[in-house]
Design an enzyme around this catalytic site. Structure first.
Site, PDB file in Angstrom:
ATOM      1  N   SER A 272       0.841  -1.201   0.000  1.00  0.00           N
ATOM      2  CA  SER A 272       0.000   0.000   0.000  1.00  0.00           C
ATOM      3  C   SER A 272       0.874   1.248   0.000  1.00  0.00           C
ATOM      4  CB  SER A 272      -0.862   0.020   1.252  1.00  0.00           C
ATOM      5  OG  SER A 272      -1.499  -1.214   1.389  1.00  0.00           O
ATOM      6  N   CYS A 274       2.760   2.518  -2.349  1.00  0.00           N
ATOM      7  CA  CYS A 274       4.073   2.413  -3.004  1.00  0.00           C
ATOM      8  C   CYS A 274       3.975   2.569  -4.521  1.00  0.00           C
ATOM      9  CB  CYS A 274       4.734   1.078  -2.662  1.00  0.00           C
ATOM     10  SG  CYS A 274       5.266   0.988  -0.948  1.00  0.00           S
TER      11      CYS A 274
HETATM   12  C1  SPV Z   1      -4.393  -1.038   0.738  1.00  0.00           C
HETATM   13  O1  SPV Z   1      -4.085  -0.464   1.796  1.00  0.00           O
HETATM   14  O2  SPV Z   1      -3.665  -1.885   0.193  1.00  0.00           O
HETATM   15  C2  SPV Z   1      -5.660  -0.721   0.078  1.00  0.00           C
HETATM   16  C3  SPV Z   1      -6.680  -0.041   0.840  1.00  0.00           C
HETATM   17  O3  SPV Z   1      -5.857  -1.103  -1.028  1.00  0.00           O
HETATM   18  S1  SPV Z   1      -7.400  -1.068   2.000  1.00  0.00           S
HETATM   19  O4  SPV Z   1      -8.781  -1.216   1.644  1.00  0.00           O
HETATM   20  O5  SPV Z   1      -7.247  -0.405   3.273  1.00  0.00           O
HETATM   21  O6  SPV Z   1      -6.720  -2.346   2.002  1.00  0.00           O
HETATM   22 MN    MN Z   2      -4.379  -2.671  -1.514  1.00  0.00          MN
END
Ligand code: SPV
Ligand code: MN
Length: 626
Positions: A272, A274
Site C-alpha cells: 500500500s 508504493c
Molecule cells: C491497501 O491499503 O492496500 C488498500 C486499501 O488497497 S485497504 O482497503 O485499506 O486495504
Molecule cells: Mn491494496
C-alpha cells in the site's frame, strides 16, 4: 418453509422477502438469519442491485449522516474516527483451531476463543438499526474466476462503497444452484459517536474464520476493515487459491501500449502507498485493476481478472501534473465517495493536490483549523494522509475494455515494487520466473506507511506485498508462486521496480514520479525482445541509449548519462545486506520456506561477491557490458 427464512420474514418488507426467496440457497437464509439474531437488528434491507435499491442505499448513507453530499453532483464525503484511519493489523486475526499454527509471522487466535470474543462484541450491535444485505460477484460473473460474496452490515456507507467498487451479485446468486459456495462477511460499525464514526476503538476486531468462509468485523468503518470484499474476502481467496492451484494477488493489472498499436498486459504487486494505483493509471495506457487480481493457468497461459470493478484509491498527491486522469475525474460530476479529506464549503481538499488548502473546515478530527492539535499534542493535518476516494473504474476514460472479459487477460509481465531507499535499482528484469519470484517478490522490502494504523517508516519484509493478507503458511505461498510459473508454457517475464531509491550522498529521491512511465515502456519492449539489457548480479538492467530514447519519447525529457549511472549503479554492500535481512526473516519466521529460496539468494550473493572482487563496492552498469 425454511425455518431461517421464516424467522427473518417479520423484519423485511414484502418486496425484500420476495427478492430473498428468489435465491434458493438455504445457506444464504441461514447466514442472514444468524447475523440478524446475533446483532439483533430491527429491520433487514435486501439490496437486489435494482436502480431503486441502489438509490435507497445512497440516500440512507446521507440520511443517517454516514456521508454528506458535496457540491458536485454525485460526490459525497465520509469520515472515519480518528483511530480508524487505516487497516488495523493488531486487531486483525485468523481464527485457527486448537493445536494448529499459521506460522509466527501471522496474527492468530484460537478459533473458539476468537469466535466467543467477536460474537460477544457483535451481540445486539444493530439494535434499532437496519441490517443491509448485499450480494457481490468477485471477478466477472459466470466465469471460472468468479467467487460469490454475501455481506451483512449496518453501515450504509459500506453498502454504498460496495456499489462503486464491486460487480453486483444478486442476479448471479439468483441464477446459481442452491448449493453454490460463497464467502460471508458480517460487519457492524458498533457504537457510534455523534459524528457517526465508530466509537469503541479498543473493541475493534476483524477476525477471519477460514473454516466457515466467514469474516467478522466490528467497531470499525474504515473500508479496508469493513468493506468485506476488499481485503477481508482477499484473505479467504488466498486460501481457496492455495487449495485449487491458482493465485490470488495484491496486484494491479494494466494494458501497456507498445509500438504498432499492440497492447501487452502486466500485473504489479506493490505494498500500500508504493505506487500501485498511479502505475496502473498512467496516461496513454489502460487500467484494468488497481488492487486485487485472481490469476489462473488457462491452457498453460497465465490469465488474470480484476476481482473488483472500482478503485478505493489514496488521494494524497493526486495533482494535475502527476495523476492528470484521476484528478479530472475527481473534479467532474459523477458518483464518488471521498473519505477523510478536508471539506470546506462543500468542496473536498487533500494533501498534495497541487493548490493551497483552506485554513479551516471539517476533517476526520471534526471541526478543524490550522494549528489544531490532537490528544498526543501533535498538529492534526488538514486531511489524513490515507484519505481516499471510491469510484467505479468505468468513470475513467482509460478503463481497459477487457475489464469484464470472463476469460481475463493474458499476462506477459509481472512486476514487484517495494519501497527501498538503498539497494535495488529503479527497474530490472529477472533471469527467469524463479529468480523473479524469489529475488523480487519474496524479497520485497518496504517501510510501513499510513495505510495501516501504527508507526510509519519501519522497514519490513512484505512478501509479494501480501504480508498483511496471507492466510496460509508463508513458505507455502512462496512455493505456490514458484510452481505456478513452472507449469506455464511461457511464464510472464518478471520485473522488479523501486520508485524510492535515494541518492547515497544527499538522501534525495533519484527519480521523479513520472519516470515510472519509462520503466513500464521498457518492460513492454523487453517482453517483445525489442530492447537489449545488461546482465548484472541482481538482474537484467536497461541500456542507456534505450532509456534515453524512451525518456525523450514518453516524457519529452533529456536523460543524462550521469543520472543513468547513479540510478543503475549496483550497490554491492546494500544488496548483500538486503539478502542477509531476507534470509534471516525466512529463517526466523517461516518454517516451511522452500529450499529454492535460499539457493537463489545464495547464487545472487555469490554473483555480487564476484562482481565486488572485480569492480569494487559500487559498480556502474556499464562495467557489466562487454
Ligand atoms: C491497501 O491499503 O492496500 C488498500 C486499501 O488497497 S485497504 O482497503 O485499506 O486495504
Ligand atoms: Mn491494496
Amino acid at each position: 418453509m425454511n425455518g431461517y427464512l421464516e424467522a427473518i420474514r417479520p423484519k423485511m418488507s414484502d418486496a425484500d422477502y420476495k427478492e430473498l426467496c428468489a435465491i434458493t440457497n438455504p445457506k444464504v437464509y441461514e447466514f442472514i438469519a444468524k447475523s440478524s439474531d446475533l446483532c439483533n437488528c430491527e429491520k433487514i434491507f435486501v439490496c437486489s442491485d435494482s436502480a431503486e435499491d441502489i438509490a435507497h442505499v445512497r440516500q440512507q448513507a446521507i440520511a443517517t449522516g454516514e456521508e454528506a453530499a458535496l457540491k458536485l453532483e454525485g460526490h459525497t464525503v465520509h469520515f472515519d474516527g480518528i483511530c480508524d484511519q487505516g487497516r488495523d493489523r493488531q486487531a486483525t486475526k485468523y481464527l485457527v483451531p486448537g493445536g494448529i499454527s499459521f506460522g509466527k509471522a501471522l496474527n492468530q487466535i484460537d478459533r473458539q476463543e476468537g469466535l466467543v470474543e467477536v460474537k460477544g462484541l457483535l451481540r445486539d450491535s444493530m439494535k434499532g438499526r437496519t441490517m443491509i444485505v448485499r450480494f457481490i460477484s468477485l471477478g466477472p460473473p459466470n466465469s471460472i474466476f468468479t467467487i460469490l460474496g454475501l455481506q451483512c452490515t449496518d453501515s450504509w456507507y459500506v453498502a454504498h462503497s460496495e456499489d462503486l467498487l464491486y460487480r453486483s451479485g444478486y442476479e448471479v446468486f439468483r441464477q446459481s444452484e442452491p448449493n453454490r459456495e460463497f464467502l460471508r462477511v458480517l460487519h457492524s460499525a458498533g457504537a457510534l459517536t455523534k459524528n457517526m464514526t465508530s466509537a469503541e476503538h479498543d473493541k475493534k476486531r476483524i477476525y477471519i474464520d477460514h473454516m466457515d468462509s466467514t469474516i467478522y468485523s466490528v467497531n470499525t468503518q474504515y473500508a479496508g476493515n469493513s468493506v468485506g470484499f476488499k481485503k477481508l474476502a482477499f484473505r479467504l481467496a488466498i486460501r481457496k487459491a492455495n487449495y485449487e492451484g491458482w493465485l490470488a494477488e495484491h496486484m494491479m493489472i494494466m494494458g501497456v501500449h507498445g509500438p504498432g498499436g499492440r497492447k501487452t498486459y502486466f500485473s504489479g504487486a506493490f505494498p500500500s502507498a508504493c505506487g500501485k494505483t498511479s502505475t496502473a493509471m498512467l496516461p496513454g495506457e489502460t487500467i484494468l485493476g488497481d488492487d486485487i487480481a485472481y490469476i489462473r493457468d488457462i491452457g498453460s497461459v497465465a490469465r488474470a481478472v480484476n476481482v473488483e470493478s472500482g478503485i478505493f484509491g489514496i488521494i494524497q498527491d493526486v495533482n494535475p501534473e502527476d495523476d492528470a486522469l484521476i484528478y479530472k475525474v475527481l473534479h467532474s460530476p459523477g458518483e464518488i465517495i471521498f473519505s477523510n479529506v478536508l471539506v470546506k464549503d462543500d468542496k473536498p481538499y487533500w494533501l498534495g493536490m497541487g493548490s493551497e488548502l483552506p485554513k479551516e473546515g471539517t476533517n476526520f478530527s471534526g471541526d478543524w483549523r490550522e494549528g489544531k492539535t490532537g490528544a498526543d499534542g501533535k498538529e492534526i493535518p488538514a486531511a489524513h494522509k490515507n484519505a481516499r476516494y471510491a469510484v467505479t473504474l468505468k468513470a475513467l476514460e482509460n478503463c481497459d475494455p477487457e475489464l469484464d472479459n470472463p476469460m481475463g487477460v493474458e499476462l506477459s509481465g509481472v512486476i514487484y515494487g517495494g519501497r527501498d531507499a538503498k539497494a535495488y535499482v529503479p527497474v530490472q528484469q529477472s533471469f527467469d520466473w524463479e529468480h523473479g519470484i524469489i529475488a523480487y517478490g519474496a524479497s520485497l522490502e518496504t517501510e510501513t506507511t499510513f495505510a495501516t494504523v501504527g508507526k510509519e517508516g519501519v522497514p519490513e519484509i512484505n512478501m509479494m506485498s501480501t504480508q498483511d493478507f496471507i492466510s496460509i503458511p508463508l513458505g507455502q505461498n512462496v512455493s505456490n508462486n514458484l510452481d505456478f510459473g513452472k507449469k506455464l508454457k511461457k511464464a510472464p517475464r518478471v520485473f522488479g521496480v523501486n520508485y524510492f531509491l535515494r541518492d547515497k550522498g544527499n538522501g534525495k529521491f533519484l527519480n521523479a514520479p513520472q519516470d515510472k512511465h519509462v520503466w513500464i515502456k521498457w518492460m513492454e519492449l523487453r517482453v517483445h525482445g525489442e530492447a537489449g539489457a545488461i546482465r548484472s548480479p541482481t538482474g537484467f538492467l536497461p541500456k542507456y541509449p534505450d532509456l534515453r530514447k524512451l525518456f525523450n519519447r514518453v516524457l519529452s525529457k533529456d536523460y543524462s548519462k550521469e543520472d543513468y549511472v547513479k540510478q543503475f549503479t549496483i550497490r554491492v554492500p546494500e544488496n548483500l545486506a538486503k539478502i542477509e535481512r531476507v534470509q534471516r526473516f525466512y529463517q526466523e519466521n517461516v518454517t516451511d520456506t522452500p529450499a529454492e529460496l535460499f539457493e537463489i539468494l545464495d547464487q545472487q550473493r555469490q554473483r555480487l561477491v564476484e562482481a565486488k572482487e572485480r569492480f569494487g563496492d559500487y559498480i556502474s552498469p556499464e562495467s557489466f557490458e562487454w
